[in-house]
Design a protein around this motif. Sequence first.
Motif, short mmCIF file in Angstrom:
data_model
loop_
_atom_site.label_atom_id
_atom_site.label_comp_id
_atom_site.label_asym_id
_atom_site.label_seq_id
_atom_site.Cartn_x
_atom_site.Cartn_y
_atom_site.Cartn_z
N LEU A 47 0.64 54.52 15.72
CA LEU A 47 1.44 53.31 15.95
C LEU A 47 2.93 53.61 15.93
O LEU A 47 3.70 53.09 16.75
N TYR A 48 3.36 54.46 14.99
CA TYR A 48 4.79 54.72 14.82
C TYR A 48 5.23 56.03 15.47
O TYR A 48 6.20 56.65 15.04
N LYS A 49 4.51 56.44 16.51
CA LYS A 49 4.84 57.69 17.21
C LYS A 49 6.31 57.74 17.63
O LYS A 49 6.97 58.78 17.50
N ASP A 50 6.82 56.64 18.14
CA ASP A 50 8.20 56.63 18.65
C ASP A 50 9.22 56.88 17.55
O ASP A 50 10.37 57.22 17.84
N ASN A 51 8.83 56.72 16.30
CA ASN A 51 9.74 56.90 15.17
C ASN A 51 9.63 58.29 14.53
O ASN A 51 10.35 58.58 13.58
N VAL A 52 8.73 59.11 15.05
CA VAL A 52 8.50 60.44 14.45
C VAL A 52 8.89 61.52 15.46
O VAL A 52 8.15 61.77 16.42
N PRO A 53 10.03 62.18 15.29
CA PRO A 53 10.51 63.18 16.26
C PRO A 53 9.49 64.28 16.56
O PRO A 53 9.40 64.73 17.71
N ASP A 54 8.73 64.70 15.56
CA ASP A 54 7.77 65.79 15.78
C ASP A 54 6.59 65.37 16.65
O ASP A 54 5.78 66.22 17.05
N LEU A 55 6.48 64.09 16.97
CA LEU A 55 5.41 63.61 17.85
C LEU A 55 5.91 63.33 19.26
O LEU A 55 5.15 62.86 20.11
N ALA A 56 7.16 63.67 19.53
CA ALA A 56 7.74 63.43 20.85
C ALA A 56 7.01 64.27 21.90
O ALA A 56 6.62 65.42 21.65
N ASN A 286 -13.55 28.50 20.58
CA ASN A 286 -14.20 29.63 21.23
C ASN A 286 -13.40 30.15 22.43
O ASN A 286 -12.95 29.39 23.28
N ASN A 287 -13.22 31.47 22.43
CA ASN A 287 -12.53 32.21 23.50
C ASN A 287 -11.02 32.02 23.51
O ASN A 287 -10.33 32.59 24.37
N GLU A 288 -10.49 31.26 22.55
CA GLU A 288 -9.03 31.19 22.44
C GLU A 288 -8.53 32.39 21.65
O GLU A 288 -9.29 33.13 21.02
N VAL A 289 -7.22 32.61 21.67
CA VAL A 289 -6.63 33.81 21.07
C VAL A 289 -6.71 33.74 19.55
O VAL A 289 -6.16 32.83 18.93
N PHE A 290 -7.41 34.69 18.97
CA PHE A 290 -7.45 34.84 17.51
C PHE A 290 -6.26 35.67 17.05
O PHE A 290 -5.51 35.28 16.14
N SER A 291 -6.07 36.82 17.67
CA SER A 291 -4.92 37.67 17.36
C SER A 291 -4.63 38.54 18.57
O SER A 291 -5.47 38.71 19.46
N THR A 292 -3.44 39.10 18.59
CA THR A 292 -3.07 40.06 19.62
C THR A 292 -2.66 41.37 18.94
O THR A 292 -2.44 41.41 17.73
N GLU A 293 -2.58 42.42 19.74
CA GLU A 293 -2.30 43.75 19.20
C GLU A 293 -1.04 44.33 19.81
O GLU A 293 -0.77 44.15 21.01
N GLU A 294 -0.30 45.07 19.01
CA GLU A 294 0.88 45.79 19.49
C GLU A 294 0.71 47.26 19.11
O GLU A 294 0.69 47.61 17.94
N TRP A 295 0.57 48.12 20.12
CA TRP A 295 0.35 49.55 19.94
C TRP A 295 1.66 50.32 20.11
O TRP A 295 2.72 49.71 20.28
N ASN A 296 1.59 51.65 20.07
CA ASN A 296 2.80 52.42 20.37
C ASN A 296 3.18 52.21 21.82
O ASN A 296 2.39 51.70 22.63
N SER A 297 4.40 52.57 22.20
CA SER A 297 4.95 52.18 23.50
C SER A 297 4.11 52.68 24.67
O SER A 297 3.94 51.97 25.68
#
Length: 497
Positions: A47-56, A286-297
């Motif tokens: 999730l926090y890839k953008d914040n970790v230089p070694d994962l660039a 039913n079928n309405e939004v329960f939650s949404t997700e935010e992943w790495n960029s």
Amino acid sequence: MKILKPLMLIFFVSLLTTSCFEDNDDNQISTNEINDFVWKGMNLFYLYKDNVPDLANDKFSSDEAYASYLNSFSTPEDLFESLIYQRTTVDKFSWIVDDYIALEQSFSGISTSNGMEFTLFLQPNSTTKLIGIVRLVLPNSDAETKGLVRGDIFNKVDNTELTIDNYNSLLSRSSYTLSFANYNTNGTTENTDDTIEPLNKTITLNKLEYNENPIFKSEILTVNGENVGYLMYNGFTANYDTQLNNVFGNFKNNNVKHLVLDLRYNPGGSVNSAILLASMITGQFNNEVFSTEEWNSEFQAAFEQENPELLINRFKNTLDGNLINSLNLSKVYVIALESSASASELIINSLDPYIDVIHIGENTAGKYQASTTLYDSEDFTREGANPNHTYAMQPLIFKSLNKVGKTDYDNGLTPDIDISESYLNLGIIGNENEKLLALALAEIEGSTTKTNKIKSENTRKLKPIEDSNSFNRFNNSMYLNKQLPASLLNKINFEQN
């Protein structure tokens, strides 16, 4: 010249050191082969890839540079920890294991346990000595067999007094003997003259393989002539979704008009189970939004381009092809304390835009991120996992937002009615006189007099240090088993610069 993203760098064993592990079949596998899995999985999913230089993606200029980097870490655990973003404040929940069999068993409700759940507190007038108070005894466990009960107090383990420095090692043992004590208030309302008095009582507990049913207690009570369902639910475990649905079937058949959902000790678990529980409480969304997700960029962009629907978790009305039992409630009373985490918080946060959620208790743990299990295989799934080791990772991969975008509750969710347990008088779970349940019932009744009386009761101010959930490294998780489209993985894995 085109250079593959680092994720796809060719792995040259000849460039690596010969530090090895041995698997169960005595086959050797290099540390760096596992390190390669760790880096690639984190580079893709974290999730926090953008914040970790070694994962660039452009971190390494050559295969040799990548191999040298992996070689600089003596263990996979060292590499994994080096890639965690702000361990003490932001990412407190990602982890790596060297035995994914135990991890999988934990997610299915199977673990090694003696059946005692407890909270540790500082002793009165001490900054180092501790006492433990039993908060729950699991059914059919060694603790229940030995006669342990909720509210028991212990101050020694294997005849050694519990302290800040030794409690972890003492209580992590597979077998230990508890020495019990009495908390003496000496008849005053102040803590300054409180004492801990040893009792001539000991119990030896053994940790055995235990399959915990998260449905600890369900009752039907009556308030103002209407039925009230009470459910203590201690973990979002997919294996018990059908039993959970049966509980709601019983509530529905008994015309339950109100629900008290007790999540006070629930550390989290399956997102899918949380969606089902929320759908059983309601049913009208039913079928309405329960939650949404935010992943790495990178993942976020790929999802939005390929299939934005995969970022949305929706209310359901079926389980294994059958209609679920739903109560169609417009209000729910949720008991949640500091130990209520992840999927427990997801229930509160995601239901809040739809119905009136009355949160009774304390600020919750503050975990809004979810994780998934990554294995050492081509697509990081269990199928085709490297047979030479049993390492797996459980990194945070996305954070959850409710329908209106609320997330990042680092300090937990704030209760509507702020109240704590009476640690020295815990009461009986499911009994209408137990403090937190009694308060919920008073709210349902609409009795301000009863509510104020319960809230005004003198509660001894003890300082919690730790609870038994922390001794299970797989707790406080919110995990998701989501099949990612092959096209999405391929797009990220094989993209060329």
